[in-house]
Design an enzyme around this catalytic site. Structure first.
Site, PDB file in Angstrom:
ATOM      1  N   CYS A 137       0.839  -1.192   0.000  1.00 20.76           N
ATOM      2  CA  CYS A 137       0.000   0.000   0.000  1.00 20.76           C
ATOM      3  C   CYS A 137       0.877   1.246   0.000  1.00 20.76           C
ATOM      4  O   CYS A 137       1.884   1.302   0.720  1.00 20.76           O
ATOM      5  CB  CYS A 137      -0.912   0.008   1.226  1.00 20.76           C
ATOM      6  SG  CYS A 137      -1.995   1.454   1.291  1.00 20.76           S
ATOM      7  N   ASP A 269      -6.503  10.363  -4.957  1.00 21.27           N
ATOM      8  CA  ASP A 269      -5.870   9.359  -4.118  1.00 21.27           C
ATOM      9  C   ASP A 269      -4.516   9.020  -4.726  1.00 21.27           C
ATOM     10  O   ASP A 269      -4.258   9.289  -5.898  1.00 21.27           O
ATOM     11  CB  ASP A 269      -6.755   8.106  -4.031  1.00 21.27           C
ATOM     12  CG  ASP A 269      -6.432   7.246  -2.819  1.00 21.27           C
ATOM     13  OD1 ASP A 269      -5.504   7.595  -2.077  1.00 21.27           O
ATOM     14  OD2 ASP A 269      -7.119   6.230  -2.621  1.00 21.27           O
ATOM     15  N   ASN A 270      -3.643   8.426  -3.909  1.00 23.73           N
ATOM     16  CA  ASN A 270      -2.360   7.926  -4.388  1.00 23.73           C
ATOM     17  C   ASN A 270      -1.523   9.001  -5.081  1.00 23.73           C
ATOM     18  O   ASN A 270      -1.085   8.838  -6.220  1.00 23.73           O
ATOM     19  CB  ASN A 270      -2.578   6.724  -5.314  1.00 23.73           C
ATOM     20  CG  ASN A 270      -3.230   5.565  -4.587  1.00 23.73           C
ATOM     21  OD1 ASN A 270      -2.847   5.243  -3.459  1.00 23.73           O
ATOM     22  ND2 ASN A 270      -4.222   4.949  -5.196  1.00 23.73           N
TER      23      ASN A 270
END
Length: 859
Positions: A137, A269-270
């Protein structure tokens, strides 16, 4: 490895493939997960079985977790599926086993030949491969950054990574069949889930998908088993060397495009935003998120210390101690060296590195789980490595900490200093374990513990130290404790309305809001908030608030929410809970009364082991005394309860059981349990059952309940999923220790002379000696021959004795068919408690006979 060589065509090549009899590494799995945990029962994931050892990072829902770091390391190169970390943005899509092969994916966009394909066709039309891949992750180690300054993400520890053998086809083969345009640059991927901001989607570069060194897959198996629901059942993308957020689960759509994905989650996100961007800036201006320069693809270099463990104590001696851990890198780049320092980075010691992935590379071509293992075809490194170094304990005793750093083959080295960013992603500064000397012992502190306090960063921050200074905030000759001031509780100041600080909320008023669907009051650090105004806007959905209505939400709220989220609370602030200060967790007020019923679904209560009856080599009846001789257990027929014990490390373990004793028994609880002793296949055995086996008379366990969707009332009346039914007949399907819930219902039926409900029970076991409660079942069958028929079945035909009158083999479609012949739909219900293979037969039969799921109960 012993092997037989055959020649098989793969693409345009003829490969010499070994049929091996010994794997480079064993695929170690935990016992099958069959029980849904109580935390999940009231969520949309109420069909997903999960390991209770996983550390939950976002409360009950959505499910995001990592395994304990020591357990992850001890599992070795391949992580059991039950321990693999999970990142879910919303509810898990429910995909019945019978529809797996019909799962369909569309390939569209900038292609000459768009098409749709089912999973069964993927397995038939494309070459299938099995490849070891480490997945990580992007938020791994995020809690360390949040300890310095809270960003927008929740707290990951250092175990947000796992390694599996993935089986499936190459993404490049699937895209190649559609003939992508020469102008195409990206592949968009979209899943079937439905989190708060629509289906999760992102992208990856098209040339990566076509590159064999990148080895990007569409996978349908993990460690040889069909995908678990949390990991993308039935089909997902697996992108080695890239953050896990790009490996879309529950894959439904592939779109070839000339630009990056426009999905909400790809934008927001990310990403690693510049360090000067605050949570407020990121929230108010989309430009930071839509700048593709800040999007994360490849992982960065990471090394973690696993041994010594957090809070481990070692006695100082002349011996050596072996420091150990793991490392990983992105983009297929191998880690070239990993070093340890015991003098704050002045000098470094070179560790010994093991690359387990190379065992697969050295083995050549071989088949595994229906796929070709061809690691030998590539040079890229797609898996973690393990490192170790022995040092004298005297050196550890003279040191204040252990530091680790890595360098890859490009000579890129891990940084000493943290790069704080608003998403707290890709944190990879040196991993530091503090050493505390207590007399003749050394005690070790890791930076943080994922879901609770307990690391050196907590201690340093509480003492007022600066985590980012030259000494990691620790006291030294230059900094004295008198110069530091412990930090005030910034959370309380941020979350509370100053005008409500003197308002006192009575506990009775607060508790009255339990289970409220319209006015969910919850407590954080002793203060009460009304979440009703935010039900429609909460990113995790209204359920995330409703689940904690009338309860203390401190641990989950502080762990999950950013400073921006905390600033939304003042308008919701109602006041302070009576008798609770700002750092005390809310506990229910307990009156010293003699309770008539033991069980409480919200509280744990203790019961005492009075007797243990050994009924076979691996089965026991545990008899517990309740709180007083007249007390009832309070467990409706058909429901189960939870037992909780602490293991040797002080960690709680919890499992669900159905008692053997009836609800009418006073002062006593009897539970029949099969003990799963350590074996070659499962070296630790069943952890919970072995803890129970080691209990001594007088020891206590904790119990909570009831839990379950089914309840038998009387005379064929029952309740399932809050709906009432009237049944004339029950078909019960049990396997092994799964007899206990069905036996509970049998007891209720045949203890009532007015109950005329009939029952046909199929009871499967391996051997005769495995049949539990046979004497009791035979007694009921002899006493009620017109109502009860029991079929015993033995699956291990090697041990079937001469004269056996029962069934030889397992449950079949035809056997189940015979049990309902002549019975009308709606007049019978299936009660099932057995292993996955048995459940699969039931599910296939129900589908073929179009039996509504409301008439099938899985315990």
């Amino acid at each position: 490895m012993d092997s037989v060589v055959t020649e098989v065509a793969y693409g345009l090549e003829i490969k010499k493939i070994k049929e091996i009899t010994e794997l480079p590494f064993p695929v170690r799995q935990d016992s099958p997960l069959t029980k849904v945990l109580p935390a999940d029962l009231k969520t949309k994931d109420n069909f997903v079985a999960r390991d209770p050892d996983l550390l939950r990072l976002t409360g009950s829902h959505p499910f995001n977790c990592e395994p304990p770091l020591s357990k992850l390391y001890d599992s070795g190169f391949l992580t059991p599926v039950s321990l693999h970390f999970v990142r879910n943005h919303g509810p898990v899509p429910h995909v019945p086993d019978e529809s797996i092969s019909d799962w369909e994916v569309s390939i569209e966009g900038m292609v000459e030949m768009p098409y749709k394909i089912k999973l069964s066709e993927i397995m038939d039309q494309f070459d299938i491969y099995t490849t070891p891949v480490t997945m990580v992750c992007a938020g791994n180690r995020r809690k360390e950054q949040n300890m310095v300054k809270k960003g927008t993400g929740f707290n990951w520890g250092a175990a947000g990574t796992s390694t599996s053998l993935w089986t499936g086809c190459m993404l490049g083969d699937v895209i190649g069949k559609a003939r992508p345009s020469r102008r195409a640059r990206y592949i968009w991927m979209e899943g079937a889930d439905n989190p708060a901001n629509g289906a999760y989607g992102t992208c990856v570069r098209l040339n990566w998908a076509m590159d064999p060194e990148r080895c990007i897959m569409l996978a349908y198996k993990q460690n040889g088993e069909w995908l678990h629901p949390d990991h993308g059942k039935p089909l997902r993308v697996v992108i080695p060397g890239v953050i896990g957020g790009r490996s879309v689960k529950w894959l439904r759509k592939l779109v070839v495009s000339d630009r990056p994905s426009e999905n909400w989650y790809h934008y927001f996100d990310n990403r690693v935003l510049p360090t000067m961007v605050t949570p407020e800036m990121a929230k108010s201006d989309d430009k930071w998120w839509k700048d593709e320069r800040y999007a994360i693809y490849d992982l960065n270099l990471q090394t973690i210390i696993c041994k010594p463990e957090n809070q481990q104590a070692i006695k100082i001696s002349e011996d050596e101690y072996e420091i150990a851990g793991f490392g990983y890198n992105g983009g297929g780049i191998r880690i070239g060296r990993i070093e340890i320092s015991l003098d704050k980075g002045k000098t470094w010691k070179l560790t010994e590195i093991d690359y387990p992935e190379d065992r697969y590379r050295e083995a050549g071509y071989f088949r595994l789980f229906g796929g070709l293992v061809n690691v030998c075809d590539r040079m890229s490194c797609l898996c973690w490595c393990f490192w170790k170094l022995k040092v004298p304990l005297s050196e550890l005793a003279a040191s204040r900490d252990i530091l680790v750093r890595g360098m890859d083959e490009r000579m890129v080295v891990q940084p000493r200093t943290m790069y704080w960013n608003v998403t707290s992603m890709l944190n990879n500064w040196w991993y530091r374990v503090a050493i505390i000397r207590d007399g003749d012992n050394l005690r070790f502190e890791h930076p943080v513990v994922a879901n609770k306090p307990g690391g050196w960063m907590d201690r340093v921050k509480a003492e007022g130290g600066d985590i980012l200074d030259d000494n990691w905030g620790e006291l030294n000759d230059k900094v004295e404790q008198s110069e530091r001031k412990p930090r005030a509780d910034e959370d309380i100041e941020m979350m509370c309305n100053p005008e409500k600080l003197d308002v006192i909320i009575a506990y009775s008023e607060f508790e009255a809001h339990k289970n409220s669907d319209t006015e969910p009051w919850f407590a954080v650090k002793g203060h009460v908030f009304d979440g009703s105004s935010y039900l429609a806007d909460h990113p995790g959905g209204a359920q995330s608030i409703l689940m904690v209505s009338g309860e203390d939400a401190t641990e989950d709220f502080i762990a999950i929410h950013s400073s921006y989220a905390k600033k939304l609370l003042p308008p919701m602030h109602l006041g302070r809970l009576e008798g609770v200060n700002s750092v005390t967790k809310v506990e229910s007020i307990k009156e010293n009364v003699k309770r008539e019923v033991l069980l409480d679904p919200r509280k744990w209560h203790r019961i005492t082991l009075a007797e243990k009856v050994i009924i076979s080599s691996d089965s026991r009846i545990f008899k517990f005394d309740l709180e007083h001789p007249e007390q009832l257990i309070g467990l409706p027929t058909g429901k189960h309860l939870f037992l909780r014990l602490k293991d040797s490390s002080g960690k709680y373990l919890m499992r669900a059981y159905t008692p053997k004793s009836s609800n009418s028994l006073r002062g006593r609880l009897e539970i029949l349990i099969k003990i799963y002793f350590p074996s070659r296949e499962y070296p630790k055995g069943g952890i919970m059952t072995n803890l129970l086996e080691n209990l001594q008379v007088g020891n206590q366990v904790e119990v909570k309940g009831p839990v379950g969707e089914f309840e038998y009332i009387k005379c064929g009346h029952c309740s399932f999923n809050n709906k009432l039914y009237q049944m004339k007949h029950f078909v019960m399907i049990s396997g092994g220790s799964g007899i206990t819930p069905t036996y509970q219902v049998l007891q209720a039926i045949f203890s009532d002379p007015d109950d005329t409900t009939s029952v046909h029970l199929f009871f499967g076991n391996k051997k005769v000696d495995d049949i539990l409660l046979r004497e009791e079942l035979d007694y009921l069958q002899d006493k009620h021959p017109e109502q009860l028929k029991v079929d015993y079945a033995l699956s291990d035909l090697r041990h079937v004795q001469k004269g056996w009158r029962g069934i030889k083999g397992r449950l079949t479609f035809n056997i189940l068919d015979s049990y309902v012949r002549g019975k009308n739909a709606g007049e019978y219900m299936l009660l099932v408690c057995g292993p996955p293979g048995m459940n699969c037969v039931v599910e296939n039969w129900c589908k073929a006979r179009k039996l509504d799921k409301q008439y099938v109960v899985y315990f």
